[in-house]
Design an enzyme around this catalytic site. Structure first.
Site, PDB file in Angstrom:
ATOM      1  N   ARG A   1     -25.271  -3.249  77.842  1.00 21.19           N
ATOM      2  CA  ARG A   1     -26.494  -3.849  78.415  1.00 21.19           C
ATOM      3  C   ARG A   1     -26.463  -5.372  78.290  1.00 21.19           C
ATOM      4  O   ARG A   1     -26.876  -6.089  79.196  1.00 21.19           O
ATOM      5  CB  ARG A   1     -27.744  -3.261  77.743  1.00 21.19           C
TER       6      ARG A   1
ATOM      7  N   LYS B   1     -32.339  -8.373  79.878  1.00 24.28           N
ATOM      8  CA  LYS B   1     -32.949  -8.688  78.577  1.00 24.28           C
ATOM      9  C   LYS B   1     -32.689 -10.159  78.268  1.00 24.28           C
ATOM     10  O   LYS B   1     -31.805 -10.513  77.499  1.00 24.28           O
ATOM     11  CB  LYS B   1     -32.391  -7.760  77.491  1.00 24.28           C
TER      12      LYS B   1
ATOM     13  N   GLU C   1     -44.576  -0.810  80.941  1.00 29.91           N
ATOM     14  CA  GLU C   1     -44.031  -0.782  79.576  1.00 29.91           C
ATOM     15  C   GLU C   1     -44.870  -1.604  78.624  1.00 29.91           C
ATOM     16  O   GLU C   1     -45.800  -2.304  79.036  1.00 29.91           O
ATOM     17  CB  GLU C   1     -42.561  -1.227  79.538  1.00 29.91           C
TER      18      GLU C   1
HETATM   19  N1  PMP Z   1     -38.986  -2.921  76.816  1.00 33.32           N
HETATM   20  C1  PMP Z   1     -38.924  -4.172  76.329  1.00 33.32           C
HETATM   21  C2  PMP Z   1     -39.613  -5.263  77.055  1.00 33.32           C
HETATM   22  C3  PMP Z   1     -38.225  -4.441  75.144  1.00 33.32           C
HETATM   23  O1  PMP Z   1     -38.157  -5.686  74.651  1.00 33.32           O
HETATM   24  C4  PMP Z   1     -37.599  -3.376  74.456  1.00 33.32           C
HETATM   25  C5  PMP Z   1     -36.869  -3.631  73.174  1.00 33.32           C
HETATM   26  N2  PMP Z   1     -35.543  -4.022  73.404  1.00 33.32           N
HETATM   27  C6  PMP Z   1     -37.694  -2.082  75.004  1.00 33.32           C
HETATM   28  C7  PMP Z   1     -38.391  -1.893  76.181  1.00 33.32           C
HETATM   29  C8  PMP Z   1     -37.023  -0.906  74.345  1.00 33.32           C
HETATM   30  O2  PMP Z   1     -35.646  -0.999  74.498  1.00 33.32           O
HETATM   31  P1  PMP Z   1     -34.641  -0.429  73.407  1.00 33.32           P
HETATM   32  O3  PMP Z   1     -34.992   1.005  73.215  1.00 33.32           O
HETATM   33  O4  PMP Z   1     -33.303  -0.614  74.003  1.00 33.32           O
HETATM   34  O5  PMP Z   1     -34.850  -1.218  72.166  1.00 33.32           O
END
Ligand code: PMP
Length: 288
Positions: free
Chosen positions: A50, A146, A179
């Site tokens: 990622r 990200k 989210e």
């Molecule tokens: N959405 C956002 C905006 C985030 O910052 C995160 C944390 N990385 C997640 C979802 C969850 O992603 P992950 O399970 O890969 O940590």
């Protein structure tokens, strides 16, 4: 604590980045938050994939192979003698001038920080509100990247803080719930697990993917479809997922109480399964 910074391990006090770094000046960079559980870096390969996808999308050319980047993470844990940790891996555009032109930055800045963090997965549920700030649309700054620019999430978090609740959920420009500020959203209704699809304005969470896989293994039907406020308000169970949060039930949203403030059966099952696999699905730090 030793920090990896551009090819070297340095003391925390010496882990300094230039004020001309475009990561600082413009949020021009990408990152990952990763966990290690009992000597295993959970889903490390997926996090590295990622990271490289985020960098590719922003035309940041990472001068390490993915294998070398995996070693950076493992070495950071080893030099700090850690088995249970939270890891922050950051790649910025690098040092440039005060103009924003990325061509001025000759090489990315790379650093990796690992701090001790015990496993979580408590039973407490959280209170959430939906906020007026909308999630970035996919054609503006796709949340799938990200990037270091977390201002959209920070603005939402400020509203949650002001309201005295634990977390904020964001809607997209059409009014669908997408989210949280640092987590993905799951609803359980009539035994079916639902979550917004990857084409929505979301980060494709690695914990989200794991939870979908575990649910399917348990024979639970999983549907990825746009969710409305009504879906959340009338949910049998509601929870969030994320690397830092793991799986956390939501007991209240916009004043609506979910499942009598109890952890639901499906949430409980997924938390149990997650606890079992979190020391298995990943890469070992030490030879043992
Ligand atoms: N959405 C956002 C905006 C985030 O910052 C995160 C944390 N990385 C997640 C979802 C969850 O992603 P992950 O399970 O890969 O940590």
């Amino acid at each position: 604590m030793k920090i990896y910074l551009n090819g070297k391990f340095v003391d925390e006090e010496d882990a300094k980045v230039s004020v001309f770094d475009h990561g600082l000046l413009y949020g021009d960079g990408v990152f990952e938050g990763i966990r290690a559980y009992d000597g295993v870096v959970f889903m490390l390969k997926e996090h590295i994939d990622r990271l490289y996808d985020s960098a590719k999308s922003l035309c940041i050319d990472i001068p390490l192979t993915k294998e070398e980047m995996i070693d950076v993470v493992l070495e950071t844990l080893r030099v700090n003698n850690l088995r249970d940790a939270y890891i922050r891996l950051v790649v910025t555009r690098g040092v440039g001038d005060l103009g924003l032109d990325p061509r001025k930055c000759k090489e990315p800045t790379i650093f990796c920080i690992a701090i001790p963090m015990p496993p979580l997965l408590g039973e407490d549920g959280i209170r959430v509100i939906t906020v007026s700030v909308r999630r970035l649309p996919v054609d503006v700054l796709n949340p799938a990247v990200k990037s270091l620019n977390y201002l959209n999430s920070i603005l939402a978090k400020i509203q949650a803080n002001y309201a005295g609740v634990d977390e904020a959920f964001l809607l997209d420009d059409k009014g669908f719930v997408v989210e949280g500020t640092g987590d993905n959203i799951f609803v359980v209704k009539n035994g079916v697990l639902k979550t917004p699809p990857v084409y929505a304005s979301i980060l494709k969470g690695i914990t989200r993917d794991v939870v979908i896989k575990l649910a399917k293994e348990e024979g639970i039907e999983v549907v990825e479809e746009p969710l409305t406020l009504h879906d959340l308000y009338t949910a049998d169970e509601l929870f969030i997922t994320g690397t830092a949060a793991e799986i956390v039930p939501v007991f209240e949203i916009d004043g609506r109480v979910i499942n009598n403030r109890q952890v639901g059966e499906i949430t409980k099952k997924l938390k149990e399964r997650f606890k079992e696999i979190r020391t298995k699905w990943g890469i070992k730090i030490y030879d043992e």
